[in-house]
Design a protein around this motif. Structure first.
Motif, PDB file in Angstrom:
ATOM      1  N   GLU A   7       0.831  -1.210   0.000  1.00  0.00           N
ATOM      2  CA  GLU A   7       0.000   0.000   0.000  1.00  0.00           C
ATOM      3  C   GLU A   7       0.863   1.256   0.000  1.00  0.00           C
ATOM      4  N   HIS A   8       1.956   1.236   0.768  1.00  0.00           N
ATOM      5  CA  HIS A   8       2.869   2.383   0.796  1.00  0.00           C
ATOM      6  C   HIS A   8       3.486   2.622  -0.585  1.00  0.00           C
ATOM      7  N   MET A   9       3.963   1.555  -1.232  1.00  0.00           N
ATOM      8  CA  MET A   9       4.589   1.696  -2.553  1.00  0.00           C
ATOM      9  C   MET A   9       3.581   2.201  -3.581  1.00  0.00           C
ATOM     10  N   ARG A  10       2.341   1.701  -3.508  1.00  0.00           N
ATOM     11  CA  ARG A  10       1.296   2.155  -4.436  1.00  0.00           C
ATOM     12  C   ARG A  10       0.987   3.632  -4.195  1.00  0.00           C
ATOM     13  N   GLY A  11       0.866   4.014  -2.932  1.00  0.00           N
ATOM     14  CA  GLY A  11       0.597   5.413  -2.600  1.00  0.00           C
ATOM     15  C   GLY A  11       1.711   6.333  -3.059  1.00  0.00           C
ATOM     16  N   GLU A  12       2.935   5.892  -2.890  1.00  0.00           N
ATOM     17  CA  GLU A  12       4.083   6.686  -3.334  1.00  0.00           C
ATOM     18  C   GLU A  12       4.102   6.827  -4.860  1.00  0.00           C
ATOM     19  N   ALA A  13       3.792   5.753  -5.568  1.00  0.00           N
ATOM     20  CA  ALA A  13       3.777   5.801  -7.032  1.00  0.00           C
ATOM     21  C   ALA A  13       2.683   6.742  -7.527  1.00  0.00           C
ATOM     22  N   ILE A  14       1.555   6.774  -6.832  1.00  0.00           N
ATOM     23  CA  ILE A  14       0.460   7.671  -7.229  1.00  0.00           C
ATOM     24  C   ILE A  14       0.844   9.119  -6.961  1.00  0.00           C
ATOM     25  N   THR A  15       1.399   9.408  -5.793  1.00  0.00           N
ATOM     26  CA  THR A  15       1.714  10.798  -5.443  1.00  0.00           C
ATOM     27  C   THR A  15       2.870  11.356  -6.264  1.00  0.00           C
ATOM     28  N   LEU A  21      -4.193   7.315 -10.695  1.00  0.00           N
ATOM     29  CA  LEU A  21      -5.118   6.858  -9.671  1.00  0.00           C
ATOM     30  C   LEU A  21      -6.322   6.210 -10.334  1.00  0.00           C
ATOM     31  N   PHE A  22      -6.468   4.909 -10.175  1.00  0.00           N
ATOM     32  CA  PHE A  22      -7.592   4.143 -10.708  1.00  0.00           C
ATOM     33  C   PHE A  22      -8.225   3.358  -9.575  1.00  0.00           C
TER      34      PHE A  22
END
Length: 64
Positions: A7-15, A21-22
């Motif tokens: 979740e952290h890696m996904r959040g970082e990739a989005i920000t 963001l899908f």
């Protein structure tokens, strides 16, 4: 721990803009398909012949 890291890696990739963001169930396909030909190239057919001792079908004008 693994879920938190994911979740952290996904959040970082989005920000950082690397991942749009899908919704969670959306599949994002990033590719380009291109027809690359059919069968062995001359060099591939030669390699197959050398490695196996058999000439692949439809290569070098031989086989059936």
């Amino acid at each position: 721990m693994r879920a938190a890291r994911t979740e952290h890696m996904r959040g970082e990739a989005i920000t950082t803009g690397r991942l749009p963001l899908f919704d969670e169930d959306t599949v994002l396909v990033v590719s380009h398909w291109e027809y690359a030909g059919q069968g062995f190239s001359a060099s591939d057919a030669l390699l197959v012949t050398v490695l196996t001792g058999n000439c692949p079908p439809d290569s070098f004008g031989g086989g059936s």
